[in-house]
Design a protein around this motif. Structure first.
Motif, mmCIF file in Angstrom:
data_model
loop_
_atom_site.group_PDB
_atom_site.id
_atom_site.type_symbol
_atom_site.label_atom_id
_atom_site.label_comp_id
_atom_site.label_asym_id
_atom_site.label_seq_id
_atom_site.Cartn_x
_atom_site.Cartn_y
_atom_site.Cartn_z
ATOM 1 N N ASP A 284 4.200 -42.814 -49.013
ATOM 2 C CA ASP A 284 5.259 -42.240 -49.827
ATOM 3 C C ASP A 284 6.578 -42.325 -49.073
ATOM 4 N N VAL A 285 7.507 -41.456 -49.430
ATOM 5 C CA VAL A 285 8.836 -41.532 -48.843
ATOM 6 C C VAL A 285 8.827 -41.331 -47.331
ATOM 7 N N PRO B 85 14.386 -39.101 -44.735
ATOM 8 C CA PRO B 85 14.396 -40.094 -45.815
ATOM 9 C C PRO B 85 14.997 -39.630 -47.127
ATOM 10 N N ARG B 86 14.669 -38.446 -47.575
ATOM 11 C CA ARG B 86 15.188 -37.984 -48.866
ATOM 12 C C ARG B 86 16.691 -37.704 -48.827
ATOM 13 N N ALA B 87 17.267 -37.698 -47.642
ATOM 14 C CA ALA B 87 18.707 -37.460 -47.522
ATOM 15 C C ALA B 87 19.518 -38.738 -47.694
ATOM 16 N N TYR B 88 18.882 -39.890 -47.688
ATOM 17 C CA TYR B 88 19.634 -41.125 -47.906
ATOM 18 C C TYR B 88 18.982 -42.039 -48.945
ATOM 19 N N LEU B 89 17.871 -41.581 -49.554
ATOM 20 C CA LEU B 89 17.170 -42.382 -50.552
ATOM 21 C C LEU B 89 17.257 -41.759 -51.932
ATOM 22 N N TYR C 271 4.758 -51.503 -45.578
ATOM 23 C CA TYR C 271 4.382 -50.593 -46.654
ATOM 24 C C TYR C 271 4.801 -51.084 -48.038
ATOM 25 N N GLY C 272 5.660 -52.085 -48.108
ATOM 26 C CA GLY C 272 6.111 -52.562 -49.408
ATOM 27 C C GLY C 272 7.095 -53.698 -49.255
ATOM 28 N N ARG C 273 7.676 -54.101 -50.387
ATOM 29 C CA ARG C 273 8.581 -55.242 -50.377
ATOM 30 C C ARG C 273 9.985 -54.826 -50.795
ATOM 31 N N PRO C 274 10.993 -55.516 -50.262
ATOM 32 C CA PRO C 274 12.375 -55.212 -50.658
ATOM 33 C C PRO C 274 12.693 -55.807 -52.023
ATOM 34 N N ILE C 275 13.403 -55.077 -52.851
ATOM 35 C CA ILE C 275 13.856 -55.560 -54.147
ATOM 36 C C ILE C 275 15.292 -55.081 -54.355
ATOM 37 N N SER D 171 12.374 -45.266 -60.236
ATOM 38 C CA SER D 171 11.275 -45.366 -61.192
ATOM 39 C C SER D 171 9.958 -45.316 -60.444
ATOM 40 N N SER D 172 8.906 -45.045 -61.194
ATOM 41 C CA SER D 172 7.580 -44.976 -60.591
ATOM 42 C C SER D 172 6.536 -45.353 -61.633
ATOM 43 N N SER D 173 5.823 -46.447 -61.394
ATOM 44 C CA SER D 173 4.758 -46.880 -62.307
ATOM 45 C C SER D 173 3.679 -47.559 -61.477
ATOM 46 N N GLY D 174 2.852 -46.739 -60.860
ATOM 47 C CA GLY D 174 1.831 -47.265 -59.982
ATOM 48 C C GLY D 174 2.318 -47.400 -58.555
ATOM 49 N N SER D 175 3.611 -47.645 -58.406
ATOM 50 C CA SER D 175 4.220 -47.709 -57.079
ATOM 51 C C SER D 175 5.595 -47.045 -57.156
ATOM 52 N N SER D 176 6.107 -46.667 -56.028
ATOM 53 C CA SER D 176 7.397 -45.978 -55.994
ATOM 54 C C SER D 176 8.497 -46.948 -55.596
ATOM 55 N N ILE D 177 9.617 -46.872 -56.302
ATOM 56 C CA ILE D 177 10.783 -47.677 -55.953
ATOM 57 C C ILE D 177 11.838 -46.751 -55.371
ATOM 58 N N TRP D 178 12.074 -46.902 -54.072
ATOM 59 C CA TRP D 178 13.039 -46.074 -53.362
ATOM 60 C C TRP D 178 14.256 -46.925 -53.018
#
Length: 382
Positions: free
Chosen positions: A254-255, A275-279, A236-240, A283-290
């Protein structure tokens, strides 16, 4: 002016209020505790001593390296004693707390500044212990921290009643609220972590601590935990990396693409973290950073479960039975509180309205107090 902090354990931060320190010089009832006072040496986890002018002094260091030192003060705590559903009287009790004239580390930084540390530990000088000894409160307290950005919540000297509460025993003879964490599972799969990593036999164990905003894992647990989550969301996405956080930029979904985490404790109790209990979202600009709110504890083998995982739950600290319990709950709702003694029980909801429970009447002289604090806690869950 001497900056004063009620001693030991819970830090309540509020960046929206003006800090107001206690000045013992303007209190007609405050008095310094002398070295000859037996209370001078009844404290725990502190270094108490005697100043040249015979005043009982203390020095205390916290896990983050910050510290406070000063003198002990005796004064009165004021509160309402609830007698019936419609009657409350003003009450007070003698109370000893630390009056700090020196802070170090984060306690002196403007963004971390506090005007008090409210003590709810197990030692004799905590708020709960001092009131319990005087017969003014039970040796049980509870809290429910709201997880939204507005913060808020409730803290009760008493037990919040939830039928789905699960309990785990406290590790005996510990100054903190240590529990036995046995395993961590991600998406139902138990991670390959040696259980001894979480015990006091090989380190500092596992601590439940509302004075910590996030959660911390030792190296041996952190790496497999992060890897398991990364594997679950890889499509679903990449680690940063963002500051000190391990994050994921999610471009699809999403989350809810993140896995469920389960913490298993002694006694069969489990704490399920959606997920929302540990994330945290940064920021959010076109994609979500969790970002994962669990941090690596490299310099100590210690696990700390802070506000990140305690929010949106009723948490009960039962010092009589030496156990801690929790249940998921919407902390913006009313809560039922129960105090019982000698077969008598009484319930209260968080509006301050009381109602009798059962057929027995409440004897006002038998049990005086169930303190309810409606605290506007400010927790930054980004």
């Amino acid at each position: 002016m001497i900056t004063c902090f009620p001693s030991l354990l819970w830090v309540f931060l509020n960046f929206q209020i003006q800090l107001s320190f206690f000045d013992p010089g303007v209190s007609s009832s405050a008095s310094l505790v002398s070295c000859s006072d037996r209370r001078c040496y009844s404290n725990f986890q502190t270094e108490s001593g005697c100043s040249p002018n015979n005043l009982c002094s203390y020095s205390f260091k916290y896990g983050d390296g910050s510290g406070t030192s000063g003198f002990y003060i005796s004064d009165f705590m004021s509160f309402d004693t609830v007698i019936t559903s419609t009657l409350a009287i003003n009450s007070s009790a003698p109370f000893v707390f630390g009056c700090s004239n020196l802070q170090t580390g984060d306690l002196q930084r403007p963004r971390r500044a506090v005007d008090g540390i409210f003590g709810l530990g197990q030692g004799s000088l905590s708020v709960i212990s001092q009131l319990a000894v005087q017969g003014l409160a039970p040796r049980v307290f509870s809290h429910c921290l709201k997880g939204d950005k507005s913060g808020g919540g409730i803290m009760v000297l008493g037990q919040i009643k939830r039928p789905d509460t699960v309990y785990t025993p406290l590790v005996p003879s510990q100054p903190h609220y240590n529990v036995n964490l046995q395993s961590i599972a991600v998406n139902g799969q138990i991670l390959p972590i040696d259980p001894s990593v979480f015990t006091i036999a090989t380190g500092d164990g596992t601590i439940i601590d509302t004075g910590t905003t996030l959660a911390y894992l030792p190296d041996e647990a952190y790496s497999p935990f992060i890897q398991a989550i990364a594997n679950a969301v890889s499509q679903y996405g990449r680690p940063i990396t963002y500051e000190s956080y391990q994050c994921f930029e999610i471009t699809a979904g999403d989350v809810d693409v993140f896995p469920e985490v389960s913490l298993s404790f002694a006694g069969g109790a489990s704490m399920v973290l959606r997920p929302r209990a540990y994330l945290q979202i940064f920021s959010s600009s076109g994609s979500s950073i969790w970002c994962i709110g669990f941090q690596r504890m490299s310099h100590r083998r210690i696990t700390i479960l802070g506000d990140l995982v305690l929010k949106d739950k009723v948490v009960v600290y039962d010092l009589v039975r030496q156990r801690i319990g929790w249940a998921e709950y919407d902390c913006s709702l009313e809560v039922n509180v129960s105090a019982s003694r000698g077969g008598r029980s009484k319930d209260v909801i968080n509006t301050g309205q009381w109602r009798e429970s059962g057929s027995e009447s409440f004897n006002r002289s038998y049990y005086l107090l169930q303190l309810v604090f409606l605290l506007h806690l400010f927790a930054r869950f980004l």
